[in-house]
Design a protein around this motif. Sequence first.
Motif, mmCIF file in Angstrom:
data_model
loop_
_atom_site.group_PDB
_atom_site.id
_atom_site.type_symbol
_atom_site.label_atom_id
_atom_site.label_comp_id
_atom_site.label_asym_id
_atom_site.label_seq_id
_atom_site.Cartn_x
_atom_site.Cartn_y
_atom_site.Cartn_z
ATOM 1 N N GLY A 101 25.849 28.189 5.364
ATOM 2 C CA GLY A 101 26.384 27.048 5.770
ATOM 3 C C GLY A 101 27.745 27.264 6.320
ATOM 4 N N ALA A 102 28.587 26.383 6.148
ATOM 5 C CA ALA A 102 30.127 26.379 6.572
ATOM 6 C C ALA A 102 30.773 27.445 5.962
ATOM 7 C CB ALA A 102 30.636 24.940 6.370
ATOM 8 N N VAL A 103 31.315 28.396 6.797
ATOM 9 C CA VAL A 103 32.000 29.409 6.115
ATOM 10 C C VAL A 103 33.054 29.315 5.252
ATOM 11 C CG1 VAL A 103 31.305 30.961 7.826
ATOM 12 C CG2 VAL A 103 33.325 29.922 8.229
ATOM 13 N N GLY A 104 33.908 28.103 5.775
ATOM 14 C CA GLY A 104 35.255 27.550 4.913
ATOM 15 C C GLY A 104 34.913 27.407 3.477
ATOM 16 N N ARG A 105 33.777 26.801 3.268
ATOM 17 C CA ARG A 105 33.143 26.641 1.800
ATOM 18 C C ARG A 105 32.590 27.735 1.004
ATOM 19 N NH1 ARG A 105 30.201 20.814 2.385
ATOM 20 N NH2 ARG A 105 31.448 19.565 3.896
ATOM 21 N N MET A 106 32.330 29.051 1.648
ATOM 22 C CA MET A 106 32.108 30.019 0.949
ATOM 23 C C MET A 106 33.023 30.947 -0.152
ATOM 24 S SD MET A 106 29.969 32.033 3.917
ATOM 25 C CE MET A 106 28.323 31.629 4.867
ATOM 26 N N LEU B 286 26.093 18.399 7.945
ATOM 27 C CA LEU B 286 26.784 19.427 7.012
ATOM 28 C C LEU B 286 26.668 19.042 5.553
ATOM 29 C CD1 LEU B 286 28.847 21.704 7.036
ATOM 30 C CD2 LEU B 286 30.723 20.001 7.228
ATOM 31 N N ASP B 287 26.539 20.033 4.741
ATOM 32 C CA ASP B 287 26.328 19.782 3.390
ATOM 33 C C ASP B 287 26.677 21.413 3.060
ATOM 34 O OD1 ASP B 287 26.159 18.596 0.962
ATOM 35 O OD2 ASP B 287 24.304 17.705 1.251
ATOM 36 N N ASP B 288 26.698 21.507 1.531
ATOM 37 C CA ASP B 288 26.609 22.654 0.695
ATOM 38 C C ASP B 288 25.508 23.773 1.242
ATOM 39 O OD1 ASP B 288 29.181 21.936 -0.149
ATOM 40 O OD2 ASP B 288 28.000 21.481 -2.155
ATOM 41 N N GLN B 289 25.732 24.823 1.854
ATOM 42 C CA GLN B 289 24.890 25.865 2.153
ATOM 43 C C GLN B 289 24.110 25.377 3.349
ATOM 44 O OE1 GLN B 289 24.235 28.759 0.414
ATOM 45 N NE2 GLN B 289 26.147 28.417 -0.649
ATOM 46 N N LEU B 290 24.659 24.349 4.243
ATOM 47 C CA LEU B 290 23.719 23.923 5.133
ATOM 48 C C LEU B 290 24.609 23.305 6.308
ATOM 49 C CD1 LEU B 290 20.899 22.732 6.451
ATOM 50 C CD2 LEU B 290 21.461 20.690 5.256
ATOM 51 N N ARG B 291 24.423 23.648 7.591
ATOM 52 C CA ARG B 291 24.884 23.112 8.756
ATOM 53 C C ARG B 291 23.862 23.310 9.900
ATOM 54 N NH1 ARG B 291 28.912 24.721 13.280
ATOM 55 N NH2 ARG B 291 30.206 22.790 13.806
ATOM 56 N N GLU B 292 23.294 22.268 10.035
ATOM 57 C CA GLU B 292 22.187 22.544 11.194
ATOM 58 C C GLU B 292 22.319 21.167 11.940
ATOM 59 O OE1 GLU B 292 19.872 24.497 11.624
ATOM 60 O OE2 GLU B 292 19.837 25.675 9.870
ATOM 61 N N ARG B 293 21.630 21.345 13.305
ATOM 62 C CA ARG B 293 21.701 20.108 14.481
ATOM 63 C C ARG B 293 20.836 19.227 13.925
ATOM 64 N NH1 ARG B 293 19.029 23.064 18.965
ATOM 65 N NH2 ARG B 293 19.174 20.814 19.974
ATOM 66 N N ILE B 294 21.535 17.908 14.428
ATOM 67 C CA ILE B 294 20.895 16.492 14.344
ATOM 68 C C ILE B 294 20.039 16.251 15.555
ATOM 69 C CG2 ILE B 294 21.249 14.031 13.898
ATOM 70 C CD1 ILE B 294 23.541 14.621 12.541
ATOM 71 N N GLU B 295 19.028 16.090 15.659
ATOM 72 C CA GLU B 295 17.988 15.758 16.889
ATOM 73 C C GLU B 295 17.428 14.197 16.798
ATOM 74 O OE1 GLU B 295 15.194 18.658 18.043
ATOM 75 O OE2 GLU B 295 16.850 19.841 19.084
#
Length: 515
Positions: free
Chosen positions: A158-163, A266-275
């Motif tokens: 997911g988002a690196v800033g939250r790691m 965007l959520d914890d451990q997740l960043r994926e495209r919306i279609e």
Amino acid sequence: MDCQYLPLASTGQFSPLFLDYITKKDSLKPFYNRFPEKIVFEDQIKDKQFDETKRQILVDALERQYQSINIKPDFSALLQSNTFTVTTGHQLNIFTGPLYIIYKLITTINLARQLKEAYPDYNFVPVYWMATEDHDFAEINHFSLLGNNYAWQTEQRGAVGRMNPQELKTVFAQIPEKLFLFEDAYLKHNTLADATRYYINELFGAEGLVCLDADEATLKHVFAPIMRDELTQQKSGDLVQKQTSLLEELGYKTVITPRDINLFYLDDQLRERIERKEDDTYRVLHTKLKFSESELLDLLDKHPERFSPNVVLRPLYQETILPNLAYVGGPSEVPYWLQLKSVFAHYKTPFPILMPRNFAMYVSAVSSKRICKLGLTPEKLFQNTLTLKREFVDTHTRHTLKFDNENKTVNKALDAILHKAQMVDPTLEKAVLAETKRFLNAVARLEKKMRRAEERNQETGVRQLLAVKNDLFPNGGPQERSENFLTFYLNDRQFLKKMLAAFDPFDYRMQLCLE
């Protein structure tokens, strides 16, 4: 430091689109608003109106993000209507990443300083937009120090800033040098965003640099109307594609490709495209998440932080939540911003001034002496190694390393032989030409042997030449794209201050900084 300069076009390092932009080519003028010259900022200030409510939301967010930092910038100036920002952005590369990231920050700091001198009635705050929402971990998880490569391995997603960066303890165990600042940053903070803010503040906080993490619900709420429009109307993709087509018609290669929906979930451990699917439902790729339009818009109202702009909308997000005048970018960033102007026009948002960052090579005292001794010019340093070595040997030899005159005599004789042979028997032409080719190949091989022998005669000079080349182009690439600032900072704690003093943000040339 002594500084030498050369045009960026002379380096062979930059795209035609970027070079045409910095030389103000007429055909590119429709793709930006104002060319980055000090005089145009007065009009940019007039265009950029930023209301009090947005200013308060911004300052409140910064206060929350800096609450654990003892010595921090004074954010109160951002509440004033005469205060504006100048911004650069980058991913959260560990240990600051390649040197050019530091150069982007320094360019931005110096830009704010020069604008204050030019426009004393206004305040200018340099901002580092931390790309905390980026999810491309492979681009940030490694760095090079003193010839050694180090990498962070993790199962986090997911988002690196939250790691959580405390896994970097294993990397510290591999590094011989003690890096106390980074140990405090990475091992005493729970997110990579907090760790990065900590060490950037330690390095540049005294220079007024402010770090902003836009992965923040209150900031996303300000941008929510545009995200709503993106989900329902999907305008940005078509707008960018039209700009892209116009640039490609001019013969340029473009950088980014827009999507139908330029937002991630965007959520914890997740960043994926919306279609958006044909049945008008919305799906989050590589998950089981599925929403109707009303469900997704309700989620946007309640949790705007669940939506993350991609490369198409991130610049618009930046300009929506900041009183920003200019963006400082590199040779890939400036071109992709040129694809975006129509999106800004559609949402009635002023397009920022696009500032190329400073480009530089730091030359150590040892290499500086060698450059002087060897008589190398900045232009020669950017030649490929083979050409550079060849020209150096040719310049310093006392001998003639080519058989040019002899070849003329021999070729004349060979032509005469061919003529005589043809007179006797025309079928001998092929045999004579074959022997001629073998002879010329033998001469060429002999020339190469002579050159290698002369390179051995000039072994000391050639070795020093290659040492300089490798110092400035480690592994064949520009120093600023591979070396880490610690390579120089560990030996000279004044390194950052020297670069701050050397850079002029309005000078769009390659700069050699010689000790």
